[in-house]
Design a protein around this motif. Sequence first.
Motif, PDB file in Angstrom:
ATOM      1  N   SER A 152      -8.611  13.060  25.904  1.00 28.89           N
ATOM      2  CA  SER A 152      -8.323  13.693  24.608  1.00 28.89           C
ATOM      3  C   SER A 152      -9.454  13.548  23.591  1.00 28.89           C
ATOM      4  O   SER A 152      -9.263  13.832  22.409  1.00 28.89           O
TER       5      SER A 152
ATOM      6  N   HIS B 286     -10.539  21.730  18.947  1.00 31.86           N
ATOM      7  CA  HIS B 286     -11.944  21.713  19.363  1.00 31.86           C
ATOM      8  C   HIS B 286     -12.304  22.892  20.268  1.00 31.86           C
ATOM      9  O   HIS B 286     -13.479  23.083  20.580  1.00 31.86           O
TER      10      HIS B 286
ATOM     11  N   TYR C 174     -15.164  18.528  25.992  1.00 31.21           N
ATOM     12  CA  TYR C 174     -13.716  18.386  25.821  1.00 31.21           C
ATOM     13  C   TYR C 174     -13.109  19.709  25.337  1.00 31.21           C
ATOM     14  O   TYR C 174     -12.124  20.215  25.910  1.00 31.21           O
TER      15      TYR C 174
ATOM     16  N   SER D  29      -5.219  17.264  13.726  1.00 27.11           N
ATOM     17  CA  SER D  29      -5.336  15.794  13.703  1.00 27.11           C
ATOM     18  C   SER D  29      -3.937  15.241  13.472  1.00 27.11           C
ATOM     19  O   SER D  29      -3.445  15.269  12.343  1.00 27.11           O
TER      20      SER D  29
HETATM   21  C1  15L Z   1      -8.480  15.996  19.106  1.00 28.35           C
HETATM   22  O1  15L Z   1      -8.426  16.908  19.918  1.00 28.35           O
HETATM   23  C2  15L Z   1      -8.367  14.578  19.517  1.00 28.35           C
HETATM   24  O2  15L Z   1      -7.560  14.425  20.659  1.00 28.35           O
HETATM   25  C3  15L Z   1      -7.868  13.686  18.412  1.00 28.35           C
HETATM   26  O3  15L Z   1      -8.136  12.351  18.770  1.00 28.35           O
HETATM   27  C4  15L Z   1      -8.471  14.005  17.037  1.00 28.35           C
HETATM   28  O4  15L Z   1      -9.738  13.497  16.953  1.00 28.35           O
HETATM   29  C5  15L Z   1      -8.404  15.482  16.744  1.00 28.35           C
HETATM   30  O5  15L Z   1      -8.810  16.286  17.818  1.00 28.35           O
HETATM   31  C6  15L Z   1      -9.191  15.906  15.524  1.00 28.35           C
HETATM   32  O6  15L Z   1      -9.879  16.923  15.561  1.00 28.35           O
HETATM   33  O7  15L Z   1      -9.071  15.230  14.487  1.00 28.35           O
END
Ligand code: 15L
Length: 272
Positions: A82, A120, A143, A172
């Motif tokens: 993640s 993301h 990712y 988030s």
């Molecule tokens: C995500 O995809 C992550 O899994 C999480 O840990 C956060 O960092 C989140 O994005 C984010 O963009 O804040």
Amino acid sequence: MPTHSSSIRFQRLLLTGAAGGLGRELRTRLKAYSQVLRLSDIADLGAPAQGEELHPARLEDADAVLELLNGVDAVVHLGGVSTEQPWDSILQANIVGAYNLYEAARKQGVRRVVFASSNHVTGFYRQDQVVSVRDPARPDGLYGLSKAFGEDLSRFYFDRYGIETVCLRIGSSFPEPRNRRMLATWLSYDDLERLIIASLTAPVVGHSIIYGMSDNTTAWWDNNGTQHIGYRPQDTSEPYRGQLEAAEPLLDHGDPAVIFQGGPFVRTGPFE
Ligand code: 15L
């Protein structure tokens, strides 16, 4: 506390990634909606509570995943990596793992998946842009790319096999927003639960993508066109604005993490 009228809707619901941050939170919340909640992870899941069934499985192990989906009505797939990680972890857990999950869904006759995608997937849009679910992906790392793959894979499994998926581009999700970026990206745990239950129970979802955010005043994402899912956020990051702006009064506008929506993820280079 469950946020929906917590009637049992499923005989057996599968939650993957149940030992992770969001998995632990959803473990208690999703139980209210299912006779049996099957929990999977490679990390320790502790002891099963009443109505829980523990079923550890490695996502890269196709046979284990096939067995994992045996007898389940629907899947909430949080499993996998993640955060930004070296390519091999991403490849195994998120690419091979997602393929194994959809193959298992096809073979076991599972009709709906809620897929934890991520903001993301579009992290290289700028913070002065508002992105809709119809805009092209602009992943901000390996990712994000793996989540874009999961979104495409699930679309293919819908087009060819009719397996429905709601891809949640989660922002988030934490108890509180932690920084100024999260004024836009925050998703409260109660809203996360609302989003997941709406995605599991909307009558027809086909293949849908929706951003997972609370009702934040600052918004980079436009969920217009996803109303069929029936998600209505009830929380907002606004009460945290004062303290977060005071903690970070000056932003470095030369910093890519300030310019782009993905924040620090856009700076993480390849792992060597
Ligand atoms: C995500 O995809 C992550 O899994 C999480 O840990 C956060 O960092 C989140 O994005 C984010 O963009 O804040």
